[in-house]
Write an enzyme that holds these catalytic residues in place. Sequence first.
Site, PDB file in Angstrom:
ATOM      1  N   HIS A   1       0.846  -1.213   0.000  1.00 42.16           N
ATOM      2  CA  HIS A   1       0.000   0.000   0.000  1.00 42.16           C
ATOM      3  C   HIS A   1       0.877   1.257   0.000  1.00 42.16           C
ATOM      4  O   HIS A   1       0.601   2.221  -0.706  1.00 42.16           O
ATOM      5  CB  HIS A   1      -0.881   0.045   1.258  1.00 42.16           C
ATOM      6  CG  HIS A   1      -1.972  -0.978   1.324  1.00 42.16           C
ATOM      7  ND1 HIS A   1      -2.193  -1.760   2.429  1.00 42.16           N
ATOM      8  CD2 HIS A   1      -2.935  -1.325   0.433  1.00 42.16           C
ATOM      9  CE1 HIS A   1      -3.239  -2.547   2.223  1.00 42.16           C
ATOM     10  NE2 HIS A   1      -3.704  -2.313   1.017  1.00 42.16           N
TER      11      HIS A   1
ATOM     12  N   LYS B   1     -16.285  -6.610   4.893  1.00 41.26           N
ATOM     13  CA  LYS B   1     -15.253  -7.066   5.840  1.00 41.26           C
ATOM     14  C   LYS B   1     -15.519  -6.531   7.241  1.00 41.26           C
ATOM     15  O   LYS B   1     -16.056  -5.433   7.384  1.00 41.26           O
ATOM     16  CB  LYS B   1     -13.880  -6.525   5.417  1.00 41.26           C
ATOM     17  CG  LYS B   1     -13.363  -7.011   4.096  1.00 41.26           C
ATOM     18  CD  LYS B   1     -12.025  -6.341   3.815  1.00 41.26           C
ATOM     19  CE  LYS B   1     -11.468  -6.749   2.466  1.00 41.26           C
ATOM     20  NZ  LYS B   1     -10.267  -5.957   2.122  1.00 41.26           N
TER      21      LYS B   1
ATOM     22  N   ARG C   1      -2.477  -6.341  -7.909  1.00 39.46           N
ATOM     23  CA  ARG C   1      -1.470  -7.353  -7.634  1.00 39.46           C
ATOM     24  C   ARG C   1      -1.548  -8.525  -8.594  1.00 39.46           C
ATOM     25  O   ARG C   1      -0.568  -9.149  -8.930  1.00 39.46           O
ATOM     26  CB  ARG C   1      -1.624  -7.874  -6.197  1.00 39.46           C
ATOM     27  CG  ARG C   1      -1.280  -6.857  -5.125  1.00 39.46           C
ATOM     28  CD  ARG C   1      -1.735  -7.319  -3.770  1.00 39.46           C
ATOM     29  NE  ARG C   1      -3.168  -7.572  -3.788  1.00 39.46           N
ATOM     30  CZ  ARG C   1      -3.834  -8.188  -2.843  1.00 39.46           C
ATOM     31  NH1 ARG C   1      -3.211  -8.615  -1.783  1.00 39.46           N
ATOM     32  NH2 ARG C   1      -5.137  -8.366  -2.954  1.00 39.46           N
TER      33      ARG C   1
ATOM     34  N   SER D   1      -3.296  -7.607   3.641  1.00 41.54           N
ATOM     35  CA  SER D   1      -3.520  -7.293   5.048  1.00 41.54           C
ATOM     36  C   SER D   1      -3.922  -8.550   5.812  1.00 41.54           C
ATOM     37  O   SER D   1      -3.543  -8.722   6.976  1.00 41.54           O
ATOM     38  CB  SER D   1      -4.610  -6.227   5.177  1.00 41.54           C
ATOM     39  OG  SER D   1      -4.233  -5.072   4.481  1.00 41.54           O
TER      40      SER D   1
END
Length: 158
Positions: free
Chosen positions: A17, A41, A90, A128
């Site tokens: 990030h 989430k 990614r 994360s």
Amino acid sequence: MKTFIYPGSFDPLTKGHLDIAKRAAKLCDELIVAVLHNKGKTACIDLSTRVNMVQKCLKNIPNIKVMSFDGLLVEFMKINKATAIVRGLRSESDFRYELEIATANKILYPDYETILLPCRHDMAFTSSSVVREVASFGGDISAMVPEQIVAEVVSLLN
Ligand code: COA
């Protein structure tokens, strides 16, 4: 003034990030790193702590501002007169997810653009949730998380 927004949950911020934020800041006059709520989430680290962590890691970059917002990203963009959002990419699976978000946002706010930046190759498999899992077992997260917040992340998640 050209304002871009880099939104995310940042639960916690990773070196990947951080790299995207630094590169995105070079493309605009002002970059707002926006710590937002992802309804899909449940965050492990509370919002104000996540904002403080992001601030700690990016305080040396003069054209970066860190904020939080509870609501639609496009509303946050309008309030801040931002013209684009930046997201890191990614892998192929990120691309599908990002395309979904970008399409929904474009329908809601046709004047905005999404800029997708390929992430650093050595961060392609960092996330994360991997950081949270490793930290919860007492593993070493120093290769994945900016050094300014390693100890704090370990103390919160271990
Ligand atoms: N390096 C490392 N990891 C990266 C990364 C990078 N460059 N880019 C993304 N990731 C990872 C994150 O670590 C995270 O991993 P995890 O799911 O394992 O925890 C995942 O990719 C994505 O998280 P993040 O980039 O922090 O943000 P998000 O996808 O949770 O954020 C919002 C999505 C907040 C931007 C989106 O939910 C939103 O806009 N919410 C506001 C409400 C709204 O407007 N909704 C409508 C949009 S459809």
